[in-house]
Each structure stands twice: as C-alpha cells, then as structure tokens.
Design a protein around this motif. Structure first.
Motif, PDB file in Angstrom:
ATOM      1  N   UNK A 248       0.833  -1.216   0.000  1.00  0.00           N
ATOM      2  CA  UNK A 248       0.000   0.000   0.000  1.00  0.00           C
ATOM      3  C   UNK A 248       0.862   1.258   0.000  1.00  0.00           C
ATOM      4  N   UNK A 249       0.485   2.219  -0.825  1.00  0.00           N
ATOM      5  CA  UNK A 249       1.203   3.485  -0.867  1.00  0.00           C
ATOM      6  C   UNK A 249       2.517   3.442  -1.616  1.00  0.00           C
ATOM      7  N   UNK A 250       2.812   2.322  -2.265  1.00  0.00           N
ATOM      8  CA  UNK A 250       4.084   2.148  -2.969  1.00  0.00           C
ATOM      9  C   UNK A 250       3.808   1.871  -4.444  1.00  0.00           C
ATOM     10  N   UNK A 251       4.658   2.374  -5.313  1.00  0.00           N
ATOM     11  CA  UNK A 251       4.516   2.121  -6.740  1.00  0.00           C
ATOM     12  C   UNK A 251       5.173   0.814  -7.141  1.00  0.00           C
ATOM     13  N   UNK A 252       5.329   0.610  -8.434  1.00  0.00           N
ATOM     14  CA  UNK A 252       5.906  -0.627  -8.953  1.00  0.00           C
ATOM     15  C   UNK A 252       7.284  -0.412  -9.543  1.00  0.00           C
ATOM     16  N   UNK A 275      11.147  -0.062 -15.525  1.00  0.00           N
ATOM     17  CA  UNK A 275       9.776   0.453 -15.592  1.00  0.00           C
ATOM     18  C   UNK A 275       9.348   0.790 -14.170  1.00  0.00           C
ATOM     19  N   UNK A 276       9.352   2.080 -13.849  1.00  0.00           N
ATOM     20  CA  UNK A 276       9.053   2.517 -12.489  1.00  0.00           C
ATOM     21  C   UNK A 276       7.699   3.222 -12.463  1.00  0.00           C
ATOM     22  N   UNK A 277       6.778   2.673 -11.669  1.00  0.00           N
ATOM     23  CA  UNK A 277       5.482   3.316 -11.469  1.00  0.00           C
ATOM     24  C   UNK A 277       5.576   4.183 -10.218  1.00  0.00           C
ATOM     25  N   UNK A 278       5.227   5.465 -10.319  1.00  0.00           N
ATOM     26  CA  UNK A 278       5.249   6.295  -9.106  1.00  0.00           C
ATOM     27  C   UNK A 278       4.194   5.822  -8.118  1.00  0.00           C
ATOM     28  N   UNK A 279       4.383   6.155  -6.853  1.00  0.00           N
ATOM     29  CA  UNK A 279       3.410   5.751  -5.832  1.00  0.00           C
ATOM     30  C   UNK A 279       2.034   6.365  -6.097  1.00  0.00           C
ATOM     31  N   UNK A 280       1.939   7.683  -6.330  1.00  0.00           N
ATOM     32  CA  UNK A 280       0.615   8.237  -6.646  1.00  0.00           C
ATOM     33  C   UNK A 280       0.399   8.340  -8.154  1.00  0.00           C
ATOM     34  N   UNK A 281      -0.859   8.404  -8.570  1.00  0.00           N
ATOM     35  CA  UNK A 281      -1.182   8.893  -9.912  1.00  0.00           C
ATOM     36  C   UNK A 281      -1.012  10.412  -9.834  1.00  0.00           C
ATOM     37  N   UNK A 282      -0.210  10.971 -10.692  1.00  0.00           N
ATOM     38  CA  UNK A 282       0.065  12.402 -10.550  1.00  0.00           C
ATOM     39  C   UNK A 282      -1.065  13.288 -11.055  1.00  0.00           C
ATOM     40  N   UNK A 283      -2.183  12.648 -11.468  1.00  0.00           N
ATOM     41  CA  UNK A 283      -3.368  13.437 -11.788  1.00  0.00           C
ATOM     42  C   UNK A 283      -4.516  13.126 -10.821  1.00  0.00           C
ATOM     43  N   UNK A 284      -4.206  12.406  -9.728  1.00  0.00           N
ATOM     44  CA  UNK A 284      -5.250  12.065  -8.753  1.00  0.00           C
ATOM     45  C   UNK A 284      -4.762  12.384  -7.343  1.00  0.00           C
ATOM     46  N   UNK A 285      -5.381  13.384  -6.747  1.00  0.00           N
ATOM     47  CA  UNK A 285      -5.087  13.746  -5.363  1.00  0.00           C
ATOM     48  C   UNK A 285      -6.365  13.935  -4.549  1.00  0.00           C
ATOM     49  N   UNK A 286      -7.479  13.505  -5.107  1.00  0.00           N
ATOM     50  CA  UNK A 286      -8.756  13.633  -4.410  1.00  0.00           C
ATOM     51  C   UNK A 286      -9.770  12.736  -5.103  1.00  0.00           C
ATOM     52  N   UNK A 335      -7.692  -5.124  -2.058  1.00  0.00           N
ATOM     53  CA  UNK A 335      -6.613  -6.111  -1.976  1.00  0.00           C
ATOM     54  C   UNK A 335      -6.045  -6.094  -0.568  1.00  0.00           C
ATOM     55  N   UNK A 336      -6.030  -7.255   0.098  1.00  0.00           N
ATOM     56  CA  UNK A 336      -5.667  -7.330   1.499  1.00  0.00           C
ATOM     57  C   UNK A 336      -4.197  -7.491   1.784  1.00  0.00           C
ATOM     58  N   UNK A 337      -3.894  -7.431   3.049  1.00  0.00           N
ATOM     59  CA  UNK A 337      -2.550  -7.421   3.638  1.00  0.00           C
ATOM     60  C   UNK A 337      -1.703  -8.625   3.234  1.00  0.00           C
ATOM     61  N   UNK A 338      -2.326  -9.749   2.961  1.00  0.00           N
ATOM     62  CA  UNK A 338      -1.557 -10.940   2.588  1.00  0.00           C
ATOM     63  C   UNK A 338      -1.462 -11.122   1.071  1.00  0.00           C
ATOM     64  N   UNK A 339      -1.806 -10.109   0.308  1.00  0.00           N
ATOM     65  CA  UNK A 339      -1.764 -10.223  -1.147  1.00  0.00           C
ATOM     66  C   UNK A 339      -0.359 -10.470  -1.664  1.00  0.00           C
ATOM     67  N   UNK A 340      -0.271 -11.228  -2.740  1.00  0.00           N
ATOM     68  CA  UNK A 340       1.024 -11.538  -3.329  1.00  0.00           C
ATOM     69  C   UNK A 340       1.461 -10.481  -4.326  1.00  0.00           C
ATOM     70  N   UNK A 341       2.727 -10.514  -4.697  1.00  0.00           N
ATOM     71  CA  UNK A 341       3.261  -9.619  -5.723  1.00  0.00           C
ATOM     72  C   UNK A 341       4.605 -10.159  -6.188  1.00  0.00           C
ATOM     73  N   UNK A 342       5.059  -9.659  -7.344  1.00  0.00           N
ATOM     74  CA  UNK A 342       6.343 -10.096  -7.868  1.00  0.00           C
ATOM     75  C   UNK A 342       7.518  -9.524  -7.107  1.00  0.00           C
ATOM     76  N   UNK A 343       7.351  -8.323  -6.547  1.00  0.00           N
ATOM     77  CA  UNK A 343       8.419  -7.698  -5.763  1.00  0.00           C
ATOM     78  C   UNK A 343       7.831  -6.585  -4.917  1.00  0.00           C
TER      79      UNK A 343
END
Length: 501
Positions: A248-252, A275-286, A335-343
């Motif tokens: 949560x709160x982290x990009x890819x 390929x770095x995804x920023x943590x926020x969408x830079x067009x979404x703050x609300x 998506x819950x706390x135990x969700x999987x991911x590649x990294x």
C-alpha cells in the motif's frame, strides 16, 4: 579474514546411494546451486544460492534429493530472532532495501480460519446441487435502483455495463513482465474457457492476447504503461489501480533486465530500461480527481465498459470506498494485507495494511449504512486459498474474489518467494526464454480450469448445505457465519456472532 555472518537457510541433501549422476539438477537449476566436479566425478551444491523452489527435487529421476531447512541456529532470543539478525546483516552488507515477493509469510491472524459456516437441517432443508439448479453466475457493476417504464408500459433499459461471470472468481492482476508470456497465455485461455476474466496488471496487453479481449480486464496504473485507445477498447472492463495489498502506498518497479523486445513494445518503453510506477497517480489527489479519470475512461470507451477502482486494504478503507462509490466507478476491488506480488519492500509487505476479511466487512457495512451498496460491486483479493475462503468472503459482502497466488500454484509455482530475481525455475515469474519454455501454457490453462471448476462444485455443495441456491442470496448474509476464538472487537468489525450464540 572472510567471515560468514549467516548460514544458508536451506541445505541440499543428496543421497549418494540413489544419485546416478545424471546431472539433471545441474541443467534445471537457474540459480546455479548444483555443479558437477569433473575431476572428482561428484555432484556438489552451493547451498547459499538455494531458494527452495523444489525444481531439482521434482526432476530427480531417482528421488536422491531433498531440500531441508538448516538446523544451524543462533543463540535463542525471542526478540532478536535468527531472521531479524540475518536481515540486519544483509542490509549492513548492501545498504539496500530488502525486497520480497509472493505475499506476507509472517504469522498473524487468518480470519478465514476463525469463521465457521452455518448449515441447514430441518426447518430450512438443505438443497442437493446434483438434483436442483444452483445459480453461481455473477454480474458485476451498478445495479439500477428502480424499474423504469414508458407511457406504453414497456420497460426502459437503464442497466449500466456489467461483467458477466459464470462463477464469482476472477484471476488477479499480474503484469506481463512480472510473469512470463506463457503464464499470461494460460490465464487468458483459462478465463475464456471458464467464462470469467483475467487482469493484465499494469504492463499493458501483448498483441497476441487481444483475441481474448472479451475475457480481459485492462489495468490503468500510475505509470500508464501500455495504455492507449485500442488497449482500453479491447478489454471487457478497465481497472484503475490506486494500490495493492502487498505494498500500500508504494509504486511498482520492473527491472530493466526483464524489459526485452516484447515487453518494451507492450509497455511502450525503451528496451532495457527500468519500468518505475510512481506511488501516486500524478493526476489524482482527491476523489474529484479520481472521478475525472473514471469519466475520461468512460468517454474514451463510449460508456460501454465498467470501471473498476482497485485499492489496498488500509485502516480507513471504508471511507475511501464510500468516496469511490460516489466517483462514478462501477466496481471496487480491495486487496488485502496478505496479497502476493512479484516484488515489494519486505518492510512494507509485512507491516502495512490490514487483513482483507476486516476490510471487506467494514466496507460492506459502511456502504449499506449509507444506502449505496448497490451503486458498486465488490471484488476482494489477498490470499483467497480455497472455496471455503470464497464462500466466507461472499457471506461477508463480496460479489466476487480475485485469485492470484492460488492461480500461480495451480500452474506449478512452488512459492519459493524469489520472483524478484527473475530466475523462476517453473517458467512463471521470469523472462528468460529457456525458463519460460518450461511452462506449457496449454497444460497450465487446463490446471487453472480444473481448479476453478473444483471450487465451483464445492461452492454449490456448501451453498446447498446452507439451504441457499444462489450466490446472490449468500452475498452479505452474515447470519451464515460464526466466529471462533475472536475478540468482541473482531466480532463487531466482522459483523458476526460467536459460535454457540
């Protein structure tokens, strides 16, 4: 002086009486654990490289190999465990962030295992799914609040776009890049055969898979990788990824070593670049900004496709979901706390977010209290391990579930939790052509179909035992749940009574 600060976690145990020196273990191990000493004519193993993927064990024709947890331990300390010490040593050596994958392995409450299901017996007799119809189809999207009729009495269609599933299961978002071409092919083929959907993740859609568009959910994440008009219009639905349970709160971050020609073309980025995804969408703050993107995507696709907004399960997720329901989104994915991911950063994966069971119950309760539950459908994910977890999720308020790790396990994953290295010996979380070729997409698709089919049979059997013949009648029916060994606060959040009440 070279001092080893920590002992390898796993050791290769080779039985010399069984070993025929066929060298299959040498050829099959992408981590280069095994080697053959030509001079001595013996097989050796570098235990420090072993991730316990079990590939060598599986291919050994004489069952001469075992991978065992090392019995070498530090002096016992309940606070400073061996794992905690090992991680300090690693960061002291490298100065880097610890990366991990495939979900949170730490001990913690698994609420699915503390919830029991009710059954019917006399006053509300059970239903035999072999002899009576059971409805497991699900339609995801806004539900109309009223029936409209014209002056002539005929119905006026007011149904918004829906996702129609033969059963309440979808394959989670896993990007092309984090998993292989063959893994994506298996997910797409299985989704088409099952009449459900798979999710592209944030890596775009390979041109070969446009043919599966009717069973594809395309994702729009902060990096906007591979997003263009054809991509959006190919999918059956569009998912805006705001967050995921593993981080949560982290990009890819997809390392450049994984960005070969196909991934470069699909993601529309230069070959070999990270390929770095920023943590926020830079067009979404609300929520207002989110609403703007929701309707931009609806405009781009002619209002023909449902829009999903995916968020991580965090402490204020019920309030977030309330805002999303008012943003114009048709479906919320949590998506819950135990969700999987590649990294993911290990510290984020293990310490940020909340279990999906609590998040789901809180969101469903809030939306019902505000009278907007039918404005959106709910999909939940984050370690759905069996049909029992599926049934409990629906009873807590979900319309459907995402499965990711379970799907990878069905394809052959052994959960060695080293996806971030890109050396998956099972051909799933890798881009190395020689390793990718190890996964037969047709066989993997067949196993996925078998898994979901088995879960569907069990779902019908469990519902029949409850005296319920439709998933819709189970959704949010918490009277069918009882808690076991839970605190008053946990029971209150889950909205269930304790067993025996």
């Amino acid at each position: 002086m070279n001092i080893r600060e920590f002992f390898p976690l796993y050791e290769v145990a080779r039985d010399p009486a069984r070993c025929v020196k066929c060298k299959l273990c040498v050829h099959e191990c992408a981590n280069e654990v095994h080697a053959f000493n030509e001079k001595l004519g013996v097989l050796t193993a570098d235990d420090s490289k072993c991730v316990n993927c079990q590939r060598c064990v599986a291919v050994c024709p004489t069952r001469a190999l075992k991978i065992v947890r090392t019995d070498n331990t530090y002096k016992v300390n309940a606070n400073w465990t061996g794992d905690a010490m090992r991680e300090v040593y690693q960061q002291a050596q490298t100065g880097g962030v610890l990366l991990a994958s495939m979900g949170n392995p730490q001990p913690g409450p698994i609420y699915w295992d503390k919830l029991l299901l009710n059954a019917s017996q006399v006053t509300n007799p059970p239903i035999d799914p072999l002899r009576e119809p059971m409805e497991t189809r699900v339609f995801l999207g806004k539900k109309p609040g009223s029936i409209l009729r014209g002056p002539d009495g005929k119905l006026i269609p007011n149904q918004t776009p829906q996702l129609a599933l033969r059963g309440p299961i979808l394959f989670s978002a896993m990007s092309y890049g984090s998993i292989s071409y063959n893994a994506h092919a298996a997910l797409a083929r299985a989704a088409q055969e099952l009449g459900i959907y798979y999710n592209t993740g944030e890596g775009g859609l390979h041109e070969d898979f446009y043919a599966y568009g009717d069973n594809t959910i395309v994702q729009v994440a902060s990096g906007r990788f591979g997003v263009h008009t054809d991509y959006l219009n190919t999918g059956a639905a569009i998912e805006i990824k705001m967050g995921q349970g593993a981080k949560p709160g982290i990009g890819g971050h997809l390392p450049g070593i994984k960005v070969g020609p196909d991934i470069s073309k699909t993601r529309m980025i230069p070959e070999g670049t990270d390929a770095i995804s920023p943590a926020p969408h830079h067009d979404i703050y609300s929520i207002e900004d989110l609403r703007q993107l929701v309707f931009s995507l609806k405009e781009a696709t002619g209002y023909r496709k449902p829009i999903i907004v995916k968020v991580a399960a965090v402490h204020n997720v019920a309030a977030i979901a309330s805002g999303i329901a008012r943003s114009g989104a048709d479906i919320i994915a949590i998506d819950g706390w135990r969700g999987g991911t590649g990294a993911a950063p290990a510290r984020i994966r293990d310490n940020v977010g909340i279990p999906i069971e609590l998040a789901l119950a809180a969101v469903d309760t809030r939306l019902r209290e505000e009278g907007i539950r039918d404005e959106v459908s709910l999909i939940v994910g984050g370690s759905i391990r069996s049909s029992a977890d599926l049934v409990k999720a629906i009873a807590l308020g979900a319309d459907a579930v995402y499965i990711g790790t379970a799907a990878l396990l069905a394809m052959g994953c052994h959960l060695c939790r080293s996806c971030q290295q890109g050396k998956c010996n099972w051909g799933i979380a890798t881009q190395r052509p020689d390793l990718v070729a190890r996964l037969d997409p047709d066989e993997a698709a067949r196993r996925l179909v078998n898994l979901v089919t088995a879960w569907d049979h069990e779902l019908q059997e469990i519902m029949g035992g409850m005296g319920i013949n439709a998933v819709e009648a189970l959704r949010g029916n918490r009277l069918m749940l009882r808690g076991l060994g839970l605190t008053e606060a946990e029971l209150r959040v889950l909205g269930v009574k304790h067993a025996g009440e």
